[in-house]
Design a protein around this motif. Structure first.
Motif, PDB file in Angstrom:
ATOM      1  N   SER A   2       0.774  -1.162  -0.042  1.00 22.82           N
ATOM      2  CA  SER A   2       0.215  -0.188  -0.015  1.00 22.82           C
ATOM      3  C   SER A   2       0.635   0.792   0.040  1.00 22.82           C
ATOM      4  O   SER A   2       0.485   2.552  -0.620  1.00 22.82           O
ATOM      5  N   ALA A   3       2.005   1.318   0.680  1.00 24.55           N
ATOM      6  CA  ALA A   3       3.198   2.080   0.810  1.00 24.55           C
ATOM      7  C   ALA A   3       3.205   2.364  -0.879  1.00 24.55           C
ATOM      8  O   ALA A   3       3.679   3.729  -1.336  1.00 24.55           O
ATOM      9  N   ILE A  23       2.871   7.161   4.018  1.00 24.40           N
ATOM     10  CA  ILE A  23       3.297   6.268   4.216  1.00 24.40           C
ATOM     11  C   ILE A  23       4.478   6.055   4.323  1.00 24.40           C
ATOM     12  O   ILE A  23       5.297   4.432   4.978  1.00 24.40           O
ATOM     13  N   LEU A  30       3.931   4.052   7.251  1.00 27.64           N
ATOM     14  CA  LEU A  30       3.899   2.272   6.720  1.00 27.64           C
ATOM     15  C   LEU A  30       4.583   1.735   6.881  1.00 27.64           C
ATOM     16  O   LEU A  30       4.548   0.294   7.065  1.00 27.64           O
ATOM     17  N   ILE A  31       5.587   2.112   5.993  1.00 29.64           N
ATOM     18  CA  ILE A  31       6.461   1.493   5.606  1.00 29.64           C
ATOM     19  C   ILE A  31       7.300   0.867   7.264  1.00 29.64           C
ATOM     20  O   ILE A  31       7.484  -0.149   7.565  1.00 29.64           O
ATOM     21  N   TYR A  89       3.028  11.810   2.267  1.00 35.70           N
ATOM     22  CA  TYR A  89       4.031  11.098   2.805  1.00 35.70           C
ATOM     23  C   TYR A  89       4.462  10.542   4.063  1.00 35.70           C
ATOM     24  O   TYR A  89       5.233   9.603   4.202  1.00 35.70           O
TER      25      TYR A  89
END
Length: 269
Positions: free
Chosen positions: A115-116, A248, A251-252, A245
């Motif tokens: 997803s990221a 993101i 998320l990572i 961002y």
């Protein structure tokens, strides 16, 4: 408790702003807090999944209402996506109730990474053209999103928003609004299943109904619902690029943490 309140506020805001349920944030935090108080990992992860969905449901309903008032919810697609997502959520939650914690954590990490990078690699469409798609296409994608929702305790929006915007060519605001409506349906299917499969579970934290923990539910919900309204307003007034961002990056980090990469490398974070 403070950690949960802050988490709920952040989840509510990003939910309203980006059309995501916030499970990718809530699940790891709940999981780590539960294991710290001695709950075995397999039970802690299922409690985190179930409680996350219970938080997501009212937050998504509030967010969907706010977007609908602004004309950003496509009603017919939302209903088809939602109904198929509900059944997908039931199947996903049933799978998670009996799968091993190692597999679930790894799959959670893979989906978060996917997803990221998807959010990084594609530009959201702002096209205002009305799009027409078959019921079967909505049903298939709704079932996929719902299954991931129930399986991983996420709302499914982090998958559904890119699907609606990139694949089905919804304008970004309508993708976010319609995703919020879908999330409400999908999370309901997972909640029902986790309530049933957790009735006879042992080793649950205090004040749990099935796999749903009431203490964490209240702490997360009390801040997530009001902040979802703030997120909805921001979504219609501000560009969400910078926050996207930041999301993101988070998320990572969460994906690598849940997959055990930092532990494998003996890194202290």
């Amino acid at each position: 408790m403070t950690i949960l309140l802050v988490t709920g506020a952040f989840v509510g805001f990003t939910s309203g702003l980006l059309g995501v349920g916030g499970g990718f944030i809530m699940v790891p935090i709940q999981f780590f807090l539960l294991t710290l108080i001695g709950i075995v990992p397999s039970t802690a992860l299922r409690v985190a999944f179930a409680t996350s969905l219970a938080v997501i449901l009212p937050t998504a309903l509030n967010g969907a209402w706010g977007h609908w008032r602004r004309g950003a919810v496509q009603i017919k697609p939302a209903i088809i996506l939602g109904v198929s997502g509900l059944f997908g959520g039931i199947l996903g939650a049933l799978t998670a109730s009996y799968a091993s914690v190692g597999i679930l954590s790894f799959v959670f990490g893979i989906v978060a990474l996917f997803s990221a990078f998807w959010m990084v690699g594609f530009k959201y469409s702002e096209s205002g053209e009305k799009q027409f798609h078959s019921r079967s296409s909505y049903s298939i994608w709704g079932c996929v999103g719902g299954y991931l929702s129930g399986l991983l305790g996420i709302g499914g929006g982090v998958v559904m928003v890119p699907i609606l915007n990139i694949l089905l060519k919804f304008p970004i605001h309508k993708a976010i609004g319609t995703s919020m409506a879908f999330i409400a349906f999908a999370s309901a299917g997972g909640i029902i299943t986790y309530l049933c499969t957790g009735i006879f579970a042992t080793g649950l934290p205090q004040y749990s109904i099935g796999y749903i923990n009431i203490v964490q539910l209240v702490a997360l919900t009390v801040t997530s619902i009001p902040m979802s309204h703030v997120g909805v307003k921001a979504a219609h007034r501000l560009p969400e690029k910078k926050l996207r961002y930041l999301f993101i990056i988070l998320l990572i980090y969460i994906a690598l943490k849940m997959m055990g990469l930092f532990q494998w490398l003996n890194l202290p974070f």
